[in-house]
Design a protein around this motif. Structure first.
Motif, PDB file in Angstrom:
ATOM      1  N   LYS A 149       0.844  -1.305   0.071  1.00 12.32           N
ATOM      2  CA  LYS A 149       0.072  -0.068   0.011  1.00 12.32           C
ATOM      3  C   LYS A 149       0.717   1.272   0.236  1.00 12.32           C
ATOM      4  CE  LYS A 149      -4.385  -1.794   1.925  1.00 12.32           C
ATOM      5  NZ  LYS A 149      -4.213  -3.127   1.356  1.00 12.32           N
TER       6      LYS A 149
ATOM      7  N   LYS B 188      -3.376   0.280   9.193  1.00 11.88           N
ATOM      8  CA  LYS B 188      -3.546  -0.620   8.233  1.00 11.88           C
ATOM      9  C   LYS B 188      -1.959  -1.589   8.001  1.00 11.88           C
ATOM     10  CE  LYS B 188      -6.572   1.182   5.031  1.00 11.88           C
ATOM     11  NZ  LYS B 188      -6.679   1.623   3.465  1.00 11.88           N
TER      12      LYS B 188
ATOM     13  N   GLY C 100      -4.604  -7.467   2.976  1.00 10.60           N
ATOM     14  CA  GLY C 100      -5.610  -7.852   2.198  1.00 10.60           C
ATOM     15  C   GLY C 100      -7.017  -8.409   2.843  1.00 10.60           C
ATOM     16  N   SER C 101      -7.944  -8.399   2.214  1.00 14.04           N
ATOM     17  CA  SER C 101      -9.068  -8.718   2.848  1.00 14.04           C
ATOM     18  C   SER C 101      -9.732  -8.222   4.212  1.00 14.04           C
ATOM     19  CB  SER C 101      -9.470 -10.396   2.966  1.00 14.04           C
ATOM     20  OG  SER C 101      -9.560 -10.866   1.839  1.00 14.04           O
ATOM     21  N   SER C 102      -9.257  -7.009   4.341  1.00 15.42           N
ATOM     22  CA  SER C 102      -9.312  -6.132   5.531  1.00 15.42           C
ATOM     23  C   SER C 102      -8.694  -6.640   6.901  1.00 15.42           C
ATOM     24  CB  SER C 102     -10.746  -5.850   5.704  1.00 15.42           C
ATOM     25  OG  SER C 102     -11.394  -5.223   4.843  1.00 15.42           O
TER      26      SER C 102
ATOM     27  N   ILE D  29      -6.630  -4.338   9.701  1.00 18.15           N
ATOM     28  CA  ILE D  29      -6.923  -3.085   9.494  1.00 18.15           C
ATOM     29  C   ILE D  29      -8.081  -2.787  10.985  1.00 18.15           C
ATOM     30  CG2 ILE D  29      -8.078  -1.400   8.287  1.00 18.15           C
ATOM     31  CD1 ILE D  29      -7.357  -2.637   5.735  1.00 18.15           C
TER      32      ILE D  29
ATOM     33  N   GLU E 139      -3.821   6.146   7.942  1.00 21.03           N
ATOM     34  CA  GLU E 139      -4.749   7.014   6.850  1.00 21.03           C
ATOM     35  C   GLU E 139      -5.808   7.906   7.590  1.00 21.03           C
ATOM     36  OE1 GLU E 139      -6.306   4.689   3.669  1.00 21.03           O
ATOM     37  OE2 GLU E 139      -4.465   3.645   3.490  1.00 21.03           O
ATOM     38  N   SER E 140      -6.029   8.969   7.061  1.00 18.25           N
ATOM     39  CA  SER E 140      -7.153   9.609   7.639  1.00 18.25           C
ATOM     40  C   SER E 140      -8.318   8.970   6.989  1.00 18.25           C
ATOM     41  CB  SER E 140      -7.279  11.244   7.180  1.00 18.25           C
ATOM     42  OG  SER E 140      -7.330  11.401   5.752  1.00 18.25           O
TER      43      SER E 140
ATOM     44  N   LEU F 242     -11.547   8.602   4.984  1.00 17.38           N
ATOM     45  CA  LEU F 242     -12.102   9.153   3.685  1.00 17.38           C
ATOM     46  C   LEU F 242     -13.520   9.009   3.779  1.00 17.38           C
ATOM     47  CD1 LEU F 242      -9.382   7.800   1.641  1.00 17.38           C
ATOM     48  CD2 LEU F 242      -9.858  10.221   1.967  1.00 17.38           C
TER      49      LEU F 242
ATOM     50  N   GLU G 297     -17.985   4.207  -1.673  1.00 17.59           N
ATOM     51  CA  GLU G 297     -16.757   3.543  -2.108  1.00 17.59           C
ATOM     52  C   GLU G 297     -17.248   2.809  -3.652  1.00 17.59           C
ATOM     53  OE1 GLU G 297     -15.777   0.829   1.956  1.00 17.59           O
ATOM     54  OE2 GLU G 297     -14.342   0.495   0.291  1.00 17.59           O
TER      55      GLU G 297
ATOM     56  N   PHE H  40     -16.734  -1.963   9.123  1.00 12.87           N
ATOM     57  CA  PHE H  40     -16.429  -1.141   7.893  1.00 12.87           C
ATOM     58  C   PHE H  40     -16.499  -2.443   6.961  1.00 12.87           C
ATOM     59  CE2 PHE H  40     -12.607  -1.600  10.259  1.00 12.87           C
ATOM     60  CZ  PHE H  40     -11.558  -2.542   9.300  1.00 12.87           C
TER      61      PHE H  40
ATOM     62  N   LYS I 136     -17.167  -9.009   3.600  1.00 13.32           N
ATOM     63  CA  LYS I 136     -16.744  -9.086   2.221  1.00 13.32           C
ATOM     64  C   LYS I 136     -17.410 -10.470   1.682  1.00 13.32           C
ATOM     65  CE  LYS I 136     -12.850  -6.087   1.260  1.00 13.32           C
ATOM     66  NZ  LYS I 136     -11.343  -6.024   1.437  1.00 13.32           N
TER      67      LYS I 136
ATOM     68  N   ASN J  69      -8.189   4.335  -3.767  1.00  9.28           N
ATOM     69  CA  ASN J  69      -7.800   3.652  -2.473  1.00  9.28           C
ATOM     70  C   ASN J  69      -6.702   2.507  -2.815  1.00  9.28           C
ATOM     71  OD1 ASN J  69      -7.721   2.791   0.405  1.00  9.28           O
ATOM     72  ND2 ASN J  69      -9.318   1.218  -0.219  1.00  9.28           N
ATOM     73  N   GLU J  70      -6.986   1.650  -3.576  1.00  6.38           N
ATOM     74  CA  GLU J  70      -6.159   0.572  -3.830  1.00  6.38           C
ATOM     75  C   GLU J  70      -6.279  -0.301  -5.121  1.00  6.38           C
ATOM     76  OE1 GLU J  70      -6.031  -3.051  -1.674  1.00  6.38           O
ATOM     77  OE2 GLU J  70      -8.226  -2.941  -1.550  1.00  6.38           O
TER      78      GLU J  70
HETATM   79  N1  LIG Z   1      -8.908   5.702   4.606  1.00  4.63           N
HETATM   80  C1  LIG Z   1     -10.013   4.923   4.731  1.00  4.63           C
HETATM   81  N2  LIG Z   1     -11.001   5.768   4.947  1.00  4.63           N
HETATM   82  C2  LIG Z   1     -12.420   5.234   5.023  1.00  4.63           C
HETATM   83  N3  LIG Z   1     -12.391   3.812   4.882  1.00  4.63           N
HETATM   84  C3  LIG Z   1     -11.556   3.155   4.601  1.00  4.63           C
HETATM   85  C4  LIG Z   1     -10.109   3.752   4.662  1.00  4.63           C
HETATM   86  N4  LIG Z   1      -9.143   2.776   4.319  1.00  4.63           N
HETATM   87  C5  LIG Z   1      -9.802   1.501   4.102  1.00  4.63           C
HETATM   88  N5  LIG Z   1     -11.064   1.470   4.550  1.00  4.63           N
HETATM   89  C6  LIG Z   1     -12.297   0.773   4.722  1.00  4.63           C
HETATM   90  O1  LIG Z   1     -11.402  -0.475   4.859  1.00  4.63           O
HETATM   91  C7  LIG Z   1     -11.805  -1.476   3.782  1.00  4.63           C
HETATM   92  C8  LIG Z   1     -10.620  -2.124   3.589  1.00  4.63           C
HETATM   93  O2  LIG Z   1      -9.225  -1.359   3.264  1.00  4.63           O
HETATM   94  P1  LIG Z   1      -8.537  -1.564   2.219  1.00  4.63           P
HETATM   95  O3  LIG Z   1      -7.358  -0.242   2.053  1.00  4.63           O
HETATM   96  O4  LIG Z   1      -9.054  -1.673   0.882  1.00  4.63           O
HETATM   97  O5  LIG Z   1      -7.652  -2.859   2.523  1.00  4.63           O
HETATM   98  P2  LIG Z   1      -7.796  -4.271   1.997  1.00  4.63           P
HETATM   99  O6  LIG Z   1      -6.481  -4.539   1.143  1.00  4.63           O
HETATM  100  O7  LIG Z   1      -7.603  -5.277   2.962  1.00  4.63           O
HETATM  101  O8  LIG Z   1      -8.947  -4.571   1.072  1.00  4.63           O
HETATM  102  C9  LIG Z   1     -12.138  -0.551   2.660  1.00  4.63           C
HETATM  103  O9  LIG Z   1     -12.878  -1.139   1.593  1.00  4.63           O
HETATM  104  C10 LIG Z   1     -13.045   0.589   3.185  1.00  4.63           C
HETATM  105  O10 LIG Z   1     -14.212  -0.066   3.623  1.00  4.63           O
END
Ligand SMILES: Nc1ncnc2c1ncn2[C@@H]1O[C@H](COP(=O)(O)OP(=O)(O)O)[C@@H](O)[C@H]1O
Ligand SMILES: [Mg+2]
Length: 401
Positions: A177, A227, A232-234, A237, A263-264, A266, A270, A298, A304, A357-358
């Motif tokens: 990331k 994070k 991956g797969s949250s 986090i 991260e702040s 957001l 989505e 979240f 998921k 985001n990614e």
């Molecule tokens: N900066 C952020 N602000 C708000 N929600 C976030 C943020 N980062 C992650 N999320 C929430 O967490 C989920 C997983 O984060 P993500 O960065 O996509 O990691 P992963 O690689 O595990 O999927 C996102 O789909 C979102 O719902």
């Protein structure tokens, strides 16, 4: 594993085993390309990978392809498994495990790193290894570390076997990331505010790292997302509401990766978009929206996969927003030098701007996953999607491109 389910024996394909599909002598029926579907693996996404591989195997047209299922156990052993997709599904909210699919005393599967030899070999302890024949293409249906991160791709490059999806560099970018954001920024893609804490800094000077995070929070406000850099797969986090929860969240992230990001939050919607490589280049699918989850904090692992949260396809966006996110998704594909496919995930901020985001170089790929659903809605069915990816890999030359 019953003998009916064993992958086809090498004898059945030996006639043309020396020539790739389609290039056999005209009197010979060209053998079908053999697709090794590789799944499971050492990451926390092991189970989902098995489920996905089962769906891919079901979708593969057996009159076109031979299928060789290769499971990687959680401790990294490669094993031949039954060609039995029914056993690879989620049952009673439980994801399957390669250890349950592989024969307990089964031999280890190896792929030669000699690029002139594409044979898959099964080595039984104490006996002569069995050569299973050539593999024409590998479908690495793996998520996360040791699968989606460039390591497996490196092995396949050494082996000289074509494979589906991103190469070494794009896979590594998509998994990290920090570097993902750096690459996006350098290509002009908008990313949200973040801080990275590297292992050496955390281990040598925690107060300095904490101070940096607190300054970040003072500037951008709470809550923060902590994070693992390569997750991956949250997994790992945490949404942290205030300073009191920070240390625990960092510990949790570092259980997955010694490098972590802050991260702040957001705010906004989505939005996801699929990119698929066609003969004339990458194209974007219709975008999808992941509605805010109510039963979970979240969009986390449970939301998921187990509850298969219902994403909206297509996303209710204006024409301009749709065009914009599709353009950004293709830009992200190009920025990271992706191949085959990618799913690009965005936030649509309240001011109407998109932030990336990614990307996921091997996104969730069950028929109900967002990526296949977005392509279904764009006119590409699941079997066609699988076929397209394999054909793209077969047509791609191995080696540097
Ligand atoms: N900066 C952020 N602000 C708000 N929600 C976030 C943020 N980062 C992650 N999320 C929430 O967490 C989920 C997983 O984060 P993500 O960065 O996509 O990691 P992963 O690689 O595990 O999927 C996102 O789909 C979102 O719902
Ligand atoms: Mg994500």
């Amino acid at each position: 594993m019953s003998s009916e389910n064993l992958p086809q024996s090498p004898e059945s394909t030996a006639g043309a085993a020396q020539s790739p599909a389609g290039s056999g002598r005209s009197s010979e029926r060209p053998r079908k390309p053999r697709v090794a579907v590789v799944f499971g693996g050492r990451s926390s996404e092991h189970g989902i990978s098995v489920v996905t591989a089962g769906a891919v195997m079901s979708a593969l047209d057996r009159s076109t392809y031979d299928v060789l299922p290769i499971g990687i156990t959680k401790d990294g052993r490669w094993a031949l498994t039954a060609d039995d997709p029914a056993r690879m599904a989620i049952t009673d909210r439980r994801v399957p495990d390669v250890d349950e699919l592989a024969e307990p005393a089964g031999g280890a599967v190896t792929l030669s790193v000699d690029p002139g030899n594409r044979d898959v070999v099964v080595g039984e302890p104490g006996s002569v290894p069995t050569v299973l024949g050539e593999v024409d293409v590998v479908f690495p249906m793996l998520h996360g570390p040791y699968g989606e991160d460039g390591t497996l791709q490196g092995l396949l490059e050494l082996s000289g076997v074509p494979y589906v999806g991103a190469g070494v560099l794009a896979s590594a970018i998509g998994q990290d990331k920090e570097y993902m954001k750096r690459v996006f920024t350098s290509f002009g893609l908008p990313v949200g505010p973040y801080e990275v804490v590297r292992p050496r800094e955390w281990e040598s000077d925690r107060p300095a790292a904490r101070k940096r995070i607190m300054e970040f929070a003072a500037e951008h406000g709470w809550p923060l997302f902590v994070k693992p850099a390569r997750g991956g797969s949250s997994m790992g986090i945490t949404k942290v509401e205030d300073a009191a929860g920070l240390d625990e969240a960092i510990e949790e992230a570092r259980r997955h990766d010694p490098k972590f990001l802050v991260e702040s939050l957001l705010r906004g919607r989505e939005i996801e978009c699929g990119v698929l490589e066609f003969e004339d280049g990458p194209r974007a699918s219709v975008p999808a929206e992941i509605p805010p989850v109510t039963s979970h904090d979240f969009y986390d692992f449970e939301a998921k996969y187990i509850d298969s949260a219902a994403g909206l396809v297509p996303a209710p966006l204006t024409e301009e927003q749709t065009a914009e996110v599709r353009r950004l998704a293709v830009d992200a594909f190009e920025a990271a030098s992706c191949e085959g496919l990618v799913r690009a995930d965005f936030f649509l901020a309240e001011d109407g701007t998109f932030v990336i985001n990614e990307i996921n170089t091997m996104p969730g790929f069950t028929p109900i996953s967002m990526y296949p659903r977005m392509w279904q809605e764009s006119g590409v069915s699941y079997p066609e999607l699988v076929d397209r990816l394999i054909q793209a890999a077969l047509n791609r030359s191995t080696g540097l491109r």
